[in-house]
Design a protein around this motif. Structure first.
Motif, mmCIF file in Angstrom:
data_model
loop_
_atom_site.group_PDB
_atom_site.id
_atom_site.type_symbol
_atom_site.label_atom_id
_atom_site.label_comp_id
_atom_site.label_asym_id
_atom_site.label_seq_id
_atom_site.Cartn_x
_atom_site.Cartn_y
_atom_site.Cartn_z
ATOM 1 N N VAL A 196 -0.151 -77.886 6.910
ATOM 2 C CA VAL A 196 -1.309 -77.990 7.493
ATOM 3 C C VAL A 196 -1.868 -78.769 6.246
ATOM 4 C CG1 VAL A 196 -3.680 -77.455 8.362
ATOM 5 C CG2 VAL A 196 -1.598 -76.370 9.337
ATOM 6 N N THR A 197 -2.110 -78.271 5.071
ATOM 7 C CA THR A 197 -3.095 -78.874 3.967
ATOM 8 C C THR A 197 -2.266 -80.135 3.410
ATOM 9 O OG1 THR A 197 -2.039 -77.205 2.534
ATOM 10 C CG2 THR A 197 -3.982 -76.708 3.320
ATOM 11 N N GLU A 198 -1.122 -80.099 3.461
ATOM 12 C CA GLU A 198 -0.425 -81.613 3.166
ATOM 13 C C GLU A 198 -0.561 -82.648 3.924
ATOM 14 O OE1 GLU A 198 3.650 -80.897 2.897
ATOM 15 O OE2 GLU A 198 3.585 -79.725 1.041
ATOM 16 N N ARG A 199 -1.366 -82.397 5.225
ATOM 17 C CA ARG A 199 -1.811 -83.539 6.171
ATOM 18 C C ARG A 199 -2.945 -83.395 6.632
ATOM 19 N NH1 ARG A 199 3.197 -81.691 6.066
ATOM 20 N NH2 ARG A 199 5.121 -82.977 6.615
ATOM 21 N N PHE A 200 -3.764 -82.316 6.334
ATOM 22 C CA PHE A 200 -5.164 -82.455 6.654
ATOM 23 C C PHE A 200 -6.167 -82.209 5.343
ATOM 24 C CE2 PHE A 200 -8.975 -80.352 8.101
ATOM 25 C CZ PHE A 200 -9.479 -81.137 9.431
ATOM 26 N N SER A 201 -7.040 -82.800 5.205
ATOM 27 C CA SER A 201 -7.772 -82.791 3.855
ATOM 28 C C SER A 201 -9.248 -83.041 4.122
ATOM 29 C CB SER A 201 -7.356 -83.697 2.795
ATOM 30 O OG SER A 201 -7.577 -84.989 3.258
ATOM 31 N N VAL A 202 -10.120 -82.233 3.118
ATOM 32 C CA VAL A 202 -11.434 -82.523 3.230
ATOM 33 C C VAL A 202 -11.832 -82.965 1.978
ATOM 34 C CG1 VAL A 202 -13.829 -81.509 3.271
ATOM 35 C CG2 VAL A 202 -12.005 -80.875 4.814
ATOM 36 N N THR A 203 -12.592 -84.225 1.698
ATOM 37 C CA THR A 203 -12.987 -84.538 0.459
ATOM 38 C C THR A 203 -14.823 -84.370 0.117
ATOM 39 O OG1 THR A 203 -12.795 -86.890 0.996
ATOM 40 C CG2 THR A 203 -11.011 -86.081 -0.123
ATOM 41 N N SER A 204 -15.119 -84.465 -0.934
ATOM 42 C CA SER A 204 -16.783 -84.318 -1.197
ATOM 43 C C SER A 204 -16.791 -85.440 -2.233
ATOM 44 C CB SER A 204 -17.126 -83.197 -1.826
ATOM 45 O OG SER A 204 -18.516 -83.143 -1.814
ATOM 46 N N GLY A 205 -17.526 -86.560 -1.768
ATOM 47 C CA GLY A 205 -17.878 -87.742 -2.933
ATOM 48 C C GLY A 205 -16.908 -88.323 -3.348
ATOM 49 N N GLY A 206 -15.656 -88.336 -2.769
ATOM 50 C CA GLY A 206 -14.343 -88.927 -2.960
ATOM 51 C C GLY A 206 -13.457 -87.869 -4.023
ATOM 52 N N ASP A 207 -13.952 -86.853 -3.949
ATOM 53 C CA ASP A 207 -13.184 -85.811 -4.837
ATOM 54 C C ASP A 207 -12.705 -84.710 -3.895
ATOM 55 O OD1 ASP A 207 -13.767 -86.718 -7.270
ATOM 56 O OD2 ASP A 207 -15.633 -85.710 -7.624
ATOM 57 N N SER A 208 -11.222 -84.209 -4.097
ATOM 58 C CA SER A 208 -10.709 -83.338 -3.243
ATOM 59 C C SER A 208 -11.383 -81.961 -3.262
ATOM 60 C CB SER A 208 -9.249 -83.339 -3.505
ATOM 61 O OG SER A 208 -8.644 -84.483 -3.213
ATOM 62 N N CYS A 209 -11.381 -81.221 -1.980
ATOM 63 C CA CYS A 209 -11.530 -79.906 -1.820
ATOM 64 C C CYS A 209 -10.583 -79.062 -1.872
ATOM 65 C CB CYS A 209 -12.652 -79.608 -0.549
ATOM 66 S SG CYS A 209 -14.051 -80.638 -0.444
ATOM 67 N N THR A 210 -10.686 -77.839 -2.188
ATOM 68 C CA THR A 210 -9.448 -76.956 -2.586
ATOM 69 C C THR A 210 -9.387 -76.075 -1.169
ATOM 70 O OG1 THR A 210 -9.570 -77.183 -4.788
ATOM 71 C CG2 THR A 210 -8.377 -75.517 -3.913
ATOM 72 N N PRO A 211 -8.297 -76.065 -0.441
ATOM 73 C CA PRO A 211 -8.192 -75.017 0.749
ATOM 74 C C PRO A 211 -7.797 -73.688 0.347
ATOM 75 C CG PRO A 211 -6.300 -76.492 0.695
ATOM 76 C CD PRO A 211 -7.170 -76.757 -0.459
ATOM 77 N N SER A 212 -8.158 -72.655 1.076
ATOM 78 C CA SER A 212 -7.590 -71.353 1.124
ATOM 79 C C SER A 212 -7.764 -70.795 2.617
ATOM 80 C CB SER A 212 -8.359 -70.506 0.079
ATOM 81 O OG SER A 212 -9.767 -70.365 0.716
#
Length: 405
Positions: free
Chosen positions: A105-121
């Motif tokens: 999932v996390t390799e294909r679904f992502s969230v970014t904030s101001g162009g910077d990646s968010c870290t999932p758990s």
């Protein structure tokens, strides 16, 4: 009815029975087939955190995460649980191999904030549910994001065409984030959205989603073809299409806004039955009254009005249109609080549906009219074959969906 009409209908029915039997053995009524839909609910978490609730089609999730390897533990446990229909075992299979599932999932679904990646758990265990009779896995993720951004971007590439399991996957997103609420539709051509996107970009997405839904919804297209085949005059098809549109628009809006909730186990078989009934109505008219059958009668001034059979037909179409609207809403799968933004998104989705519906009528109906006038016998064969084939397919799907539910 003349012998010519009888032979035409009988030959058409026999031919399409063979085709329908081939389709009957092709697979279950609720198989995901050629496409799938992912549902994502996104909201603000604690400070600088975003919470996502993802719902993914279970069997597709298992084979995709395990890359369809027979010796993969997730594949073995997941497919066995799916075959048994045991939802507890299905959840246990994913939770027992959560790293494999989470990585996919996390390799294909992502969230970014101001162009910077968010870290999932991952938050908690995977749970199981269902959408339109299909098992879905629900996965909660918490994303830790850099501070300072006033907009977030979500990108989805889940179940891409390149994996060769399904084609044209869509991700339906509902969000309450950054002080904004709304919905978005993501696919390969439009894989991301930002909470800062403009209103017209969001509405364009829903127009395309509505248009594509009708184009890929073979049952709705067959219902429309049954209406076209059963209409001999422009006024007939206009009245029938208008009745269908009004009915499905009402229930579509009510269901999509959460005011009406009818189980897919009821909706889907009735949609299939509606296809068979409307197409069968045309065959019955041919049998009783011949190729010149019509639901319109001429008044003394040369105008046309509905006869009794015409009113009955419109009533049937309207009632089945109510059910089709529930099917459209179920496919959209939006679950969020009322807002004017949501209402306009739903209206635009419906406009997309209607645009394609009118386009199909505008292409197919004139061709049938020209064919009927230039070559009456060929036109009779064409409408009889369409009605017979559509009716049998409707019955095939009705029994498949009835017993599958």
């Amino acid at each position: 009815m003349s012998g010519r009409v009888s032979r035409t209908v009988i030959v058409a029915v026999v031919g399409f029975i063979a085709a329908a039997l081939a389709v009957l053995g092709a697979g279950p009524a609720y198989a995901h087939g050629f496409s799938s839909t992912v549902y994502a609910d996104i909201s603000s978490g604690d400070e600088n955190h975003v919470r996502t609730a993802l719902e993914l089609e279970y069997d597709l999730f298992v084979v995709s995460a395990a890359d369809y390897e027979d010796d993969d533990p997730l594949f073995q446990a997941g497919t066995a649980a799916f075959d048994d229909g045991d939802t507890a075992a299905q959840a246990a299979a994913l939770n027992g191999h959560r790293r494999t599932a989470l990585d996919y999932v996390t390799e294909r679904f992502s969230v970014t904030s101001g162009g910077d990646s968010c870290t999932p758990s991952q938050v908690g265990d995977v749970t199981m549910g269902a959408r339109e009779g299909v098992p879905y896995a629900r996965l909660l993720l918490d994303w830790a994001c850099p501070a300072g951004a006033d907009a977030h971007e979500v990108r989805s590439g889940l179940f891409p065409d390149a994996e060769d399991y399904v084609k044209g996957t869509k991700t339906i997103v509902t969000y309450d984030l950054d002080g904004r609420t709304g919905s978005a539709a993501l696919d390969a051509g439009n894989p991301s959205f930002s909470t800062g996107q403009s209103w017209y970009e969001r509405f364009r997405e829903f127009f395309v989603l509505g248009a594509e839904h009708l184009l890929t919804g073979i049952d709705h297209i067959l219902f429309l073809l049954a209406l076209i085949a059963g209409s001999r005059r422009l006024r007939e098809i206009v009245l029938a299409a208008t009745s269908f549109t009004l009915a499905h628009s009402v229930t579509f809006m009510l269901a999509a806004l959460g005011l009406v909730d009818v189980p897919a186990a009821v909706v889907e078989p009735v949609i299939a039955l509606s296809i068979a009934v409307v197409a069968g109505w045309h065959l019955w008219r041919l049998w009783r009254r011949g190729d010149h059958a019509t639901d319109l009668e001429t008044t003394g001034r040369g105008h046309f009005s509905l006869d009794r059979a015409g009113w009955i037909r419109l009533g049937i179409v309207f009632c089945f249109g109510l059910v089709h609207g529930l099917g459209f809403a179920g496919a959209l799968g939006i679950d969020e609080a009322w807002s004017w933004t949501l209402l306009w998104s739903l209206l635009v989705f419906n406009v997309g549906i209607e645009t394609v519906q009118l386009a199909i009528i505008g292409v197919v109906f004139p061709l049938l009219i020209v064919l009927r006038r230039a070559y009456p016998r060929v036109g009779l064969w064409a409408t009889g074959a369409i009605a017979a084939g559509v009716s049998i397919m409707g019955l095939v799907w009705f029994f498949q969906r009835l017993f599958a539910s």
